[in-house]
Design an enzyme around this catalytic site. Sequence first.
Site, PDB file in Angstrom:
ATOM      1  N   ARG A  52      -3.096   7.113  -3.282  1.00 57.16           N
ATOM      2  CA  ARG A  52      -2.938   5.685  -2.996  1.00 57.16           C
ATOM      3  C   ARG A  52      -4.281   5.103  -2.544  1.00 57.16           C
ATOM      4  NH1 ARG A  52      -4.500   5.804   1.457  1.00 57.16           N
ATOM      5  NH2 ARG A  52      -4.416   3.552   1.608  1.00 57.16           N
ATOM      6  N   GLY A  53      -4.255   3.748  -2.380  1.00 57.61           N
ATOM      7  CA  GLY A  53      -5.510   3.049  -2.105  1.00 57.61           C
ATOM      8  C   GLY A  53      -6.043   2.599  -3.466  1.00 57.61           C
ATOM      9  N   ALA A  54      -6.399   1.307  -3.578  1.00 59.57           N
ATOM     10  CA  ALA A  54      -6.693   0.753  -4.901  1.00 59.57           C
ATOM     11  C   ALA A  54      -7.716   1.564  -5.722  1.00 59.57           C
ATOM     12  CB  ALA A  54      -7.109  -0.704  -4.748  1.00 59.57           C
ATOM     13  N   ASP A 252      -6.506  -4.922  -2.339  1.00 60.87           N
ATOM     14  CA  ASP A 252      -6.001  -4.454  -3.630  1.00 60.87           C
ATOM     15  C   ASP A 252      -6.364  -5.384  -4.777  1.00 60.87           C
ATOM     16  OD1 ASP A 252      -4.321  -2.999  -1.573  1.00 60.87           O
ATOM     17  OD2 ASP A 252      -3.853  -1.988  -3.457  1.00 60.87           O
ATOM     18  N   ASN A 262      -3.720  -7.640   0.265  1.00 58.69           N
ATOM     19  CA  ASN A 262      -3.878  -6.335   0.923  1.00 58.69           C
ATOM     20  C   ASN A 262      -2.546  -5.951   1.551  1.00 58.69           C
ATOM     21  OD1 ASN A 262      -5.497  -4.027   1.662  1.00 58.69           O
ATOM     22  ND2 ASN A 262      -5.402  -4.770   3.771  1.00 58.69           N
TER      23      ASN A 262
END
Length: 360
Positions: A52-54, A252, A262
């Site tokens: 995860r995390g853009a 994001d 976000n």
Amino acid sequence: MKSVFPFDSVELSPNGREVVILDQTQLPNQEKFLHLTTAEEVFYAITRLKVRGAPAIGIAAAFGLAMCVNRYRTRSLQALEKEFLRVKHYLYISRVTAVNLMWALDRMERCFYATQQALEGEDEERHAIEVIRNALTAEARAIKAEDVKMCEAISEHGFTLLRPGCGILTHCNAGHLAVSKYGTALGPIYLAQQQGFSPRVYCDETRPLLQGARLTAYELTKAGVDTTLICDNMAATLMSQGKIDYVFVGCDRVAANGDVANKIGTNGVAIVAKYYKVPLYVFAPTSTIDLECRSGAEIIIEQRPAFEVTDMYYSKRMAPKDVRVYNPAFDITPAALIAGIVTEKGILKPREIKYIRKSR
Ligand code: MRU
């Protein structure tokens, strides 16, 4: 810049046939690595936030696409193209808000067709397939390598904002785990720690999936940073006490007018920060900027299952069975609440975002 971690959260195996991720749903209790070998496993890992995390999502998808092409057994270029497009379109919808996902997959598609075009006149299909596989693998690795450089530059720009002993509030996780290496919003904090600035960091736990408690607090304590975990509803109290000098968050998707998507709760933090005159900085590699989105109103917000709110991190269900649940994963912070957007090209005012040139 030194990395705190001896491993990355997402890797492609040396032979290009496995995507290796650190399962972030098991943190902070277990550092468990998963070896993904199908499109379905990559899709599942992304949707369930194992990766995860853009930026990390974009890298995982590009690696996943290269891995599937490398594993697909065929002697027909047409069949390879069909499989490439199937996997690309499948992964494209695994998470809808983080634009790095679409950006990385579109870049892989441009690579596929540019390589195919360069091969025009090549009769030997087996050779063409090999060349395309190699080009896609190299492109996916380049996406990650460029992200490392962007994170380093972002960390250095962000570091210029800090002074010794300052207090920083974070929301969600925009650290090493969420990217290729180092982090975006956490990158300057690591640099500050390495330079002897002794930053004090307050991490919002970040309901409902607790990325702040499970991941940011895990990263920062590992790095020896002075870290305090707070519930999301405690940030205003800390700001009123003058303990927070800056809010640092990732994002994001940044729209052309400087509005930012976000993690849910960011907008609330931004409103409180404005009230208490605490500057909020958003950290975004240019791969997170979407100039086709004119404003935050055009950004699609991912809706997530009710289970995450009612059960997921509780030892037993904590809400009545038939209650309706609203669970948007992200919110929009209006440009007016943002002091600056820290990109690899420098720190911009939100209104300057529309002039930026993306790095590919
Ligand atoms: O749902 P998540 O955990 O993927 O959300 C992550 C965030 O909101 C991060 O702030 C964002 O992706 C930036 S990561 C550098």
